[in-house]
Write a protein that holds these residues in place. Structure first.
Motif, PDB file in Angstrom:
ATOM      1  N   ASP A 158       1.137  11.336  -6.391  1.00 12.77           N
ATOM      2  CA  ASP A 158      -0.240  11.825  -6.302  1.00 12.77           C
ATOM      3  C   ASP A 158      -0.329  13.152  -5.559  1.00 12.77           C
ATOM      4  O   ASP A 158      -1.336  13.838  -5.636  1.00 12.77           O
ATOM      5  CB  ASP A 158      -1.120  10.805  -5.571  1.00 12.77           C
ATOM      6  CG  ASP A 158      -1.291   9.526  -6.369  1.00 12.77           C
ATOM      7  OD1 ASP A 158      -1.072   9.572  -7.601  1.00 12.77           O
ATOM      8  OD2 ASP A 158      -1.629   8.490  -5.769  1.00 12.77           O
TER       9      ASP A 158
ATOM     10  N   TYR B 290       0.074  -0.888  -7.047  1.00 16.70           N
ATOM     11  CA  TYR B 290      -0.552   0.034  -7.999  1.00 16.70           C
ATOM     12  C   TYR B 290       0.061   0.018  -9.389  1.00 16.70           C
ATOM     13  O   TYR B 290      -0.292   0.829 -10.232  1.00 16.70           O
ATOM     14  CB  TYR B 290      -0.550   1.466  -7.437  1.00 16.70           C
ATOM     15  CG  TYR B 290      -1.279   1.579  -6.127  1.00 16.70           C
ATOM     16  CD1 TYR B 290      -2.670   1.650  -6.083  1.00 16.70           C
ATOM     17  CD2 TYR B 290      -0.575   1.576  -4.917  1.00 16.70           C
ATOM     18  CE1 TYR B 290      -3.348   1.735  -4.880  1.00 16.70           C
ATOM     19  CE2 TYR B 290      -1.244   1.656  -3.710  1.00 16.70           C
ATOM     20  CZ  TYR B 290      -2.628   1.734  -3.698  1.00 16.70           C
ATOM     21  OH  TYR B 290      -3.297   1.808  -2.504  1.00 16.70           O
TER      22      TYR B 290
ATOM     23  N   ARG C 231       5.551   0.102  -7.999  1.00 22.97           N
ATOM     24  CA  ARG C 231       4.812   1.048  -7.157  1.00 22.97           C
ATOM     25  C   ARG C 231       3.812   0.270  -6.312  1.00 22.97           C
ATOM     26  O   ARG C 231       2.597   0.459  -6.425  1.00 22.97           O
ATOM     27  CB  ARG C 231       4.106   2.085  -8.040  1.00 22.97           C
ATOM     28  CG  ARG C 231       3.717   3.310  -7.266  1.00 22.97           C
ATOM     29  CD  ARG C 231       3.328   4.463  -8.164  1.00 22.97           C
ATOM     30  NE  ARG C 231       3.143   5.661  -7.375  1.00 22.97           N
ATOM     31  CZ  ARG C 231       1.955   6.080  -6.950  1.00 22.97           C
ATOM     32  NH1 ARG C 231       0.865   5.447  -7.251  1.00 22.97           N
ATOM     33  NH2 ARG C 231       1.868   7.175  -6.217  1.00 22.97           N
TER      34      ARG C 231
ATOM     35  N   ASN D   9       3.103   2.403  -2.115  1.00 17.40           N
ATOM     36  CA  ASN D   9       3.427   3.024  -3.413  1.00 17.40           C
ATOM     37  C   ASN D   9       4.922   3.191  -3.645  1.00 17.40           C
ATOM     38  O   ASN D   9       5.339   4.058  -4.403  1.00 17.40           O
ATOM     39  CB  ASN D   9       2.753   4.394  -3.550  1.00 17.40           C
ATOM     40  CG  ASN D   9       1.249   4.283  -3.549  1.00 17.40           C
ATOM     41  OD1 ASN D   9       0.700   3.224  -3.797  1.00 17.40           O
ATOM     42  ND2 ASN D   9       0.582   5.376  -3.285  1.00 17.40           N
TER      43      ASN D   9
ATOM     44  N   LYS E  93       0.823  -1.218   0.000  1.00 20.65           N
ATOM     45  CA  LYS E  93       0.000   0.000   0.000  1.00 20.65           C
ATOM     46  C   LYS E  93       0.853   1.264   0.000  1.00 20.65           C
ATOM     47  O   LYS E  93       0.335   2.363  -0.085  1.00 20.65           O
ATOM     48  CB  LYS E  93      -0.900   0.015   1.251  1.00 20.65           C
ATOM     49  CG  LYS E  93      -2.060  -0.955   1.150  1.00 20.65           C
ATOM     50  CD  LYS E  93      -2.983  -0.777   2.344  1.00 20.65           C
ATOM     51  CE  LYS E  93      -3.889  -1.994   2.505  1.00 20.65           C
ATOM     52  NZ  LYS E  93      -4.200  -2.255   3.913  1.00 20.65           N
TER      53      LYS E  93
HETATM   54  C1  LIG Z   1      -1.019   5.016  -3.413  1.00 20.88           C
HETATM   55  O1  LIG Z   1      -1.490   5.275  -4.707  1.00 20.88           O
HETATM   56  C2  LIG Z   1      -2.872   5.064  -4.867  1.00 20.88           C
HETATM   57  C3  LIG Z   1      -3.209   5.208  -6.344  1.00 20.88           C
HETATM   58  O2  LIG Z   1      -2.368   6.084  -7.015  1.00 20.88           O
HETATM   59  C4  LIG Z   1      -3.637   6.003  -3.949  1.00 20.88           C
HETATM   60  O3  LIG Z   1      -5.031   5.771  -4.075  1.00 20.88           O
HETATM   61  C5  LIG Z   1      -3.193   5.776  -2.507  1.00 20.88           C
HETATM   62  O4  LIG Z   1      -3.797   6.709  -1.654  1.00 20.88           O
HETATM   63  C6  LIG Z   1      -1.699   5.896  -2.381  1.00 20.88           C
HETATM   64  N1  LIG Z   1      -1.284   5.506  -1.045  1.00 20.88           N
HETATM   65  C7  LIG Z   1      -0.414   6.202  -0.330  1.00 20.88           C
HETATM   66  C8  LIG Z   1      -0.084   5.637   1.008  1.00 20.88           C
HETATM   67  O5  LIG Z   1       0.104   7.233  -0.717  1.00 20.88           O
END
Ligand SMILES: *[C@@H]1O[C@H](CO)[C@@H](O)[C@H](O)[C@H]1NC(C)=O
Length: 321
Positions: A177, A105, A102, A39, A37
């Motif tokens: 993100d 994901y 990643r 990424n 989780k």
């Molecule tokens: C990881 O990436 C996903 C999709 O891009 C996102 O929904 C999720 O919140 C991210 N998790 C973290 C811990 O940043």
């Protein structure tokens, strides 16, 4: 001697392949799920204790983990104890090594070379960190980049190095993100000066943060270490602190490696020294790097977890102030 070997053999088979203090962490199904989780680019070996190739891989895989620390986590899963997970991951033979560029994901990449060497694993992982950083080659490109993404928080690395440091690539992948990532080679510090900062010493990097909507950056004043920058980014994301308060907190952090980190750093240094002296003949690519940077490999590249030199110890009067 044979009898002794036989007597010792079962102990090896029943114990974990990687000891607790190894940089290769043995994980179970639950920890695997939470790691996925994050990424982050992650390397995972699916192994079985009784498998000879898995046992022979231990020293090389451990060396790779040392080289990748702390930027790319390296794990091993015991498939005898996590059968469902290994089946789900399509493991058909041991060892199966896979990169998760990643976490969960992005599609996985199997390591399919029969040569299970430290440099093989090392470059397999580092070359496949997804690129989410935009290189801004000329300083004239900075302003348009800042404007183009003005609705987002943007982070810009000014670095004296020609290559984008692995640390920055790893951050850009992990936080894609949340931030727009850019990097610019500020070889002589001229761009820094144009932006109103000091040119900085020979190897000094700068991390600038442009909060969403702002055209003026904030200079990150903390340590240019992976964990320190991550902590700062996390605090911007969760909004618990405003940017200036987070920066104040970052500024206060002392450069103190834990004993464990010091030990890792000492080993990394020893590994690089061995490389410089031709210690690991299998590491052709590392040798290339040594040729490129000369004998001061560590000096040119710094500690793997940092963007700059090790900071000097703060003076007593600075601390008091
Ligand atoms: C990881 O990436 C996903 C999709 O891009 C996102 O929904 C999720 O919140 C991210 N998790 C973290 C811990 O940043």
């Amino acid at each position: 001697l044979l009898a002794l070997t036989l007597a010792l053999a079962p102990a090896v088979v029943s114990g974990a392949l990687y000891p607790k203090d190894s940089l290769v962490k043995m994980i179970d199904t639950k920890t695997f799920r939470s790691a996925m989780k994050q990424n982050q680019t992650t390397l995972v070996a699916f192994v079985a204790n009784w498998c000879g190739h898995c046992q022979r891989m231990v020293p090389e895989y451990s060396k790779a983990a040392l080289g990748l620390y702390p930027l790319i986590p390296v794990y091993a899963v015991d498939c005898d104890e996590n059968k469902a997970l290994c089946a789900e991951q399509g493991v058909k033979g041991f060892p199966t090594v896979k990169l998760f560029p990643r976490g969960k994901y992005a599609p996985t990449v199997p390591y399919d070379s029969p040569e299970r060497t430290a440099s093989g694993f090392y470059y397999f992982a580092t070359r496949r960190v997804p690129n989410r950083n935009q290189k801004l080659y000329r300083h004239e490109q900075i302003e348009p980049w800042v404007q183009q993404h003005s609705d987002k928080d943007r982070v810009l690395l000014l670095s004296k190095n020609k290559d984008v440091p692995l640390l920055w690539k790893v951050l850009a992948n992990k936080y894609r993100d949340n931030f727009e990532f850019g990097s610019h080679r500020d070889r002589k510090g001229r761009t820094s000066v144009k932006l109103g900062y000091e040119a900085g010493s020979k190897k000094e990097s700068k991390v600038l943060v442009y909060p969403a909507g702002a055209a003026k950056p904030v200079l990150f004043e903390g340590l240019l270490k992976y964990d320190s920058i991550s902590k700062f980014f996390d605090s911007i994301i969760d909004g618990t602190a405003d940017l200036s308060a987070a920066n104040e907190a970052a500024k206060e952090e002392e450069f103190e490696l834990s004993e464990e980190e010091q030990e890792i750093e000492r080993k990394q240094e020893a590994q690089r020294l061995a490389l410089a002296h031709g210690g690991f003949t299998d590491m052709i690519d590392f040798e290339e790097a040594v040729k490129k940077y000369g004998m001061d490999f560590h000096d040119s590249n710094g500690y793997g977890g940092m963007l700059s030199d090790m900071p000097k110890k703060k003076k007593a009067e600075d601390k008091a102030a």
